[in-house]
Design an enzyme around this catalytic site. Structure first.
Site, PDB file in Angstrom:
ATOM      1  N   ASP A  56       0.929  -1.243   0.018  1.00 64.54           N
ATOM      2  CA  ASP A  56       0.028   0.016  -0.041  1.00 64.54           C
ATOM      3  C   ASP A  56       0.738   1.252   0.097  1.00 64.54           C
ATOM      4  O   ASP A  56       1.867   1.404   0.392  1.00 64.54           O
ATOM      5  CB  ASP A  56      -0.864   0.089   1.240  1.00 64.54           C
ATOM      6  CG  ASP A  56      -2.052  -1.042   1.216  1.00 64.54           C
ATOM      7  OD1 ASP A  56      -2.456  -1.301   0.182  1.00 64.54           O
ATOM      8  OD2 ASP A  56      -2.671  -1.411   2.158  1.00 64.54           O
ATOM      9  N   ARG A 109      -1.098  -0.543  -8.447  1.00 59.23           N
ATOM     10  CA  ARG A 109      -2.702  -0.202  -8.204  1.00 59.23           C
ATOM     11  C   ARG A 109      -2.570   1.359  -8.285  1.00 59.23           C
ATOM     12  O   ARG A 109      -2.050   2.158  -7.712  1.00 59.23           O
ATOM     13  CB  ARG A 109      -3.029  -0.637  -6.838  1.00 59.23           C
ATOM     14  CG  ARG A 109      -4.290  -0.051  -6.212  1.00 59.23           C
ATOM     15  CD  ARG A 109      -4.703  -0.164  -4.704  1.00 59.23           C
ATOM     16  NE  ARG A 109      -4.447  -1.671  -4.354  1.00 59.23           N
ATOM     17  CZ  ARG A 109      -4.122  -1.768  -3.030  1.00 59.23           C
ATOM     18  NH1 ARG A 109      -3.936  -0.916  -2.144  1.00 59.23           N
ATOM     19  NH2 ARG A 109      -4.309  -3.196  -2.631  1.00 59.23           N
TER      20      ARG A 109
HETATM   21  C1  LIG Z   1      -8.872  -1.110  -2.967  1.00 58.84           C
HETATM   22  C2  LIG Z   1      -8.272   0.206  -2.711  1.00 58.84           C
HETATM   23  C3  LIG Z   1      -6.868   0.200  -2.370  1.00 58.84           C
HETATM   24  C4  LIG Z   1      -6.712   1.565  -1.756  1.00 58.84           C
HETATM   25  N1  LIG Z   1      -5.200   1.485  -1.358  1.00 58.84           N
HETATM   26  C5  LIG Z   1      -4.861   2.906  -1.032  1.00 58.84           C
HETATM   27  C6  LIG Z   1      -3.479   3.188  -0.744  1.00 58.84           C
HETATM   28  O1  LIG Z   1      -2.617   2.346  -0.830  1.00 58.84           O
HETATM   29  N2  LIG Z   1      -3.026   4.396  -0.413  1.00 58.84           N
HETATM   30  C7  LIG Z   1      -3.759   5.298  -0.541  1.00 58.84           C
HETATM   31  O2  LIG Z   1      -3.479   6.515  -0.274  1.00 58.84           O
HETATM   32  N3  LIG Z   1      -5.362   5.286  -0.794  1.00 58.84           N
HETATM   33  C8  LIG Z   1      -5.652   3.939  -1.093  1.00 58.84           C
HETATM   34  N4  LIG Z   1      -6.938   4.019  -1.181  1.00 58.84           N
HETATM   35  C9  LIG Z   1      -8.004   4.871  -0.974  1.00 58.84           C
HETATM   36  C10 LIG Z   1      -8.086   5.933  -2.138  1.00 58.84           C
HETATM   37  O3  LIG Z   1      -6.941   6.782  -2.378  1.00 58.84           O
HETATM   38  C11 LIG Z   1      -9.165   7.214  -2.041  1.00 58.84           C
HETATM   39  O4  LIG Z   1      -8.937   7.711  -0.877  1.00 58.84           O
HETATM   40  C12 LIG Z   1     -10.746   6.345  -1.871  1.00 58.84           C
HETATM   41  O5  LIG Z   1     -10.761   5.073  -2.670  1.00 58.84           O
HETATM   42  C13 LIG Z   1     -11.763   7.530  -2.389  1.00 58.84           C
HETATM   43  O6  LIG Z   1     -11.511   7.735  -3.461  1.00 58.84           O
HETATM   44  P1  LIG Z   1     -12.666   7.470  -4.691  1.00 58.84           P
HETATM   45  O7  LIG Z   1     -11.838   7.546  -5.888  1.00 58.84           O
HETATM   46  O8  LIG Z   1     -12.851   5.774  -4.456  1.00 58.84           O
HETATM   47  O9  LIG Z   1     -13.868   8.161  -4.320  1.00 58.84           O
HETATM   48  P2  LIG Z   1     -14.177   9.377  -3.661  1.00 58.84           P
HETATM   49  O10 LIG Z   1     -13.340  10.693  -4.205  1.00 58.84           O
HETATM   50  O11 LIG Z   1     -14.436   9.157  -2.375  1.00 58.84           O
HETATM   51  O12 LIG Z   1     -15.740   9.732  -4.206  1.00 58.84           O
HETATM   52  C14 LIG Z   1     -15.927  10.231  -5.759  1.00 58.84           C
HETATM   53  C15 LIG Z   1     -17.341  10.170  -6.221  1.00 58.84           C
HETATM   54  O13 LIG Z   1     -17.297   8.487  -6.099  1.00 58.84           O
HETATM   55  C16 LIG Z   1     -18.771   7.919  -5.893  1.00 58.84           C
HETATM   56  N5  LIG Z   1     -18.663   7.461  -4.801  1.00 58.84           N
HETATM   57  C17 LIG Z   1     -17.743   7.108  -3.995  1.00 58.84           C
HETATM   58  N6  LIG Z   1     -18.037   6.279  -2.770  1.00 58.84           N
HETATM   59  C18 LIG Z   1     -19.332   5.764  -2.881  1.00 58.84           C
HETATM   60  C19 LIG Z   1     -19.998   5.137  -2.390  1.00 58.84           C
HETATM   61  N7  LIG Z   1     -19.957   4.402  -1.209  1.00 58.84           N
HETATM   62  N8  LIG Z   1     -21.316   5.047  -2.871  1.00 58.84           N
HETATM   63  C20 LIG Z   1     -21.697   5.600  -3.895  1.00 58.84           C
HETATM   64  N9  LIG Z   1     -20.938   6.393  -4.686  1.00 58.84           N
HETATM   65  C21 LIG Z   1     -19.840   6.513  -4.247  1.00 58.84           C
HETATM   66  C22 LIG Z   1     -19.329   9.396  -5.845  1.00 58.84           C
HETATM   67  O14 LIG Z   1     -19.933   9.630  -6.825  1.00 58.84           O
HETATM   68  C23 LIG Z   1     -18.297  10.352  -5.410  1.00 58.84           C
HETATM   69  O15 LIG Z   1     -18.870  11.751  -5.572  1.00 58.84           O
HETATM   70  C24 LIG Z   1      -7.527   2.837  -1.830  1.00 58.84           C
HETATM   71  C25 LIG Z   1      -8.698   2.685  -2.195  1.00 58.84           C
HETATM   72  C26 LIG Z   1      -9.148   1.350  -2.909  1.00 58.84           C
HETATM   73  C27 LIG Z   1     -10.604   1.349  -3.591  1.00 58.84           C
END
Ligand SMILES: Cc1cc2nc3c(=O)[nH]c(=O)nc-3n(C[C@H](O)[C@H](O)[C@H](O)COP(=O)(O)OP(=O)(O)OC[C@H]3O[C@@H](n4cnc5c(N)ncnc54)[C@H](O)[C@@H]3O)c2cc1C
Length: 300
Positions: free
Chosen positions: A127, A177
């Site tokens: 990560d 990733r």
């Molecule tokens: C598998 C995985 C591994 C990760 N590993 C890391 C890592 O190693 N290091 C790190 O810094 N970060 C990690 N992250 C976190 C990542 O950096 C983001 O902080 C996190 O995924 C939120 O960003 P997003 O793009 O998913 O959506 P967001 O920016 O939170 O949301 C954007 C849009 O997506 C839609 N959305 C989001 N969540 C939902 C929901 N629950 N229901 C409906 N619509 C929704 C909405 O339209 C929202 O406006 C990881 C995330 C994932 C999924």
């Protein structure tokens, strides 16, 4: 409004941390405190056609003995994955394994985990943590990558340096990733506006889907998911050229729908007693997550 600080001021976070797993509030995002609880969730997800990456929660652990225990726990987990024939790999944080105090210890711990994973033909993802660790994480990755090809790393689209990092990692055929980034970073090194973070994500996604080694597109964001699907479809890339990844407990029906559509979809399933920092990061990301906590606290 800073919802997390408001929760802290109202002492609601300390109530959640005391009661969290017992009341089930933390269970929204965390699969439990024990390995057994997490493995049961993996079985359930696998039955639905969803792949898993398991993460033992914890970060910034100091002390050789404690980080050694973490690496043994990961080896035990890999054993169980193999024994139960689960569709699961693991994700680790380098500060859970010693990066904060001794890089050599961290590499030794990683070597043990990677060798164990190799025995079961399994895969380990490092990560990415806050920007204080970006350079050292990539250096440790590169050193281990020379000997272990069952290793991958994470790149954050919010960081301005990521385009250059992805270029180098893609040339080395590393498995990446792609995420937006979960940590607050200063404007000097990171994009601050969602529009800019998304724009960079799309640029990096296109590079990874066309040139990368089985990249993981990790987001819940419809705009980015649709852009990935459209890009792959238009270029004639098969669905299994990459995988989507989402966090445990978020958009679960959508995860199942992607699996039904024939995409590889992997849920990131964290577990363990040290769940609070991870839980707070999830609250910081979405107001709806804070609302969920409040509703459930006051229901009781
Ligand atoms: C598998 C995985 C591994 C990760 N590993 C890391 C890592 O190693 N290091 C790190 O810094 N970060 C990690 N992250 C976190 C990542 O950096 C983001 O902080 C996190 O995924 C939120 O960003 P997003 O793009 O998913 O959506 P967001 O920016 O939170 O949301 C954007 C849009 O997506 C839609 N959305 C989001 N969540 C939902 C929901 N629950 N229901 C409906 N619509 C929704 C909405 O339209 C929202 O406006 C990881 C995330 C994932 C999924």
């Amino acid at each position: 409004m800073d919802w997390v600080n408001t929760l802290k001021r109202l002492r609601l976070l300390s109530i959640v941390s005391t009661l969290g797993m017992k009341t089930g509030i933390a269970r929204r995002f965390v699969a439990g405190e024990s390995m057994e609880e997490a493995l049961q969730e993996v079985e359930e997800l696998n039955r639905k056609g969803i792949l898993v990456t398991l993460d033992i929660l914890g970060e910034n652990v100091m002390g050789k003995k404690d980080t050694g225990e973490v690496s043994r726990e990961y080896c035990k987990l890999l054993n169980e994955i193999q024994k139960r024939k689960l569709q699961a790999n693991i994700s680790v944080k380098l500060t859970h394994l010693g990066l904060d105090f001794d890089r050599t210890v961290c590499i030794e711990n990683m070597e043990k985990i990677l060798k164990k994973a190799e025995e079961g033909h399994n895969f380990v993802r490092i990560d990415m943590e806050g920007s204080r660790y970006t350079q050292s994480t990539l250096e440790v990755f590169s050193e281990l990558w020379k000997k272990h090809k069952n290793l991958g790393v994470v790149i954050q689209s919010m960081l301005r340096r990521s385009c250059e990092d992805i270029q180098k990692l893609t040339e080395a055929k590393a498995r990446i990733r792609l995420v937006k980034g979960a940590y607050q970073e200063p404007a000097s090194i990171a994009y601050q506006e969602m529009g800019e973070i998304r724009k960079n994500f799309i640029r990096l996604m296109e590079k990874l889907v066309s040139e990368g080694n089985y990249p993981a597109i990790a987001t819940h964001d419809d705009i980015l998911i649709q852009r990935t699907q459209k890009f792959a479809h238009e270029r004639g890339f098969p669905k299994d050229r990459f995988e989507f990844q989402m966090l445990y407990g978020l958009r679960t029906r959508f995860q199942e729908e992607l699996a039904r559509q024939g995409y590889n979809i992997r849920a990131y399933v964290p577990y363990g007693p040290h769940w609070l920092p991870y839980f707070i990061r999830r609250l910081q990301e979405r107001r709806e997550n804070v609302m969920f906590i409040l509703k459930n606290l006051f229901k009781r």
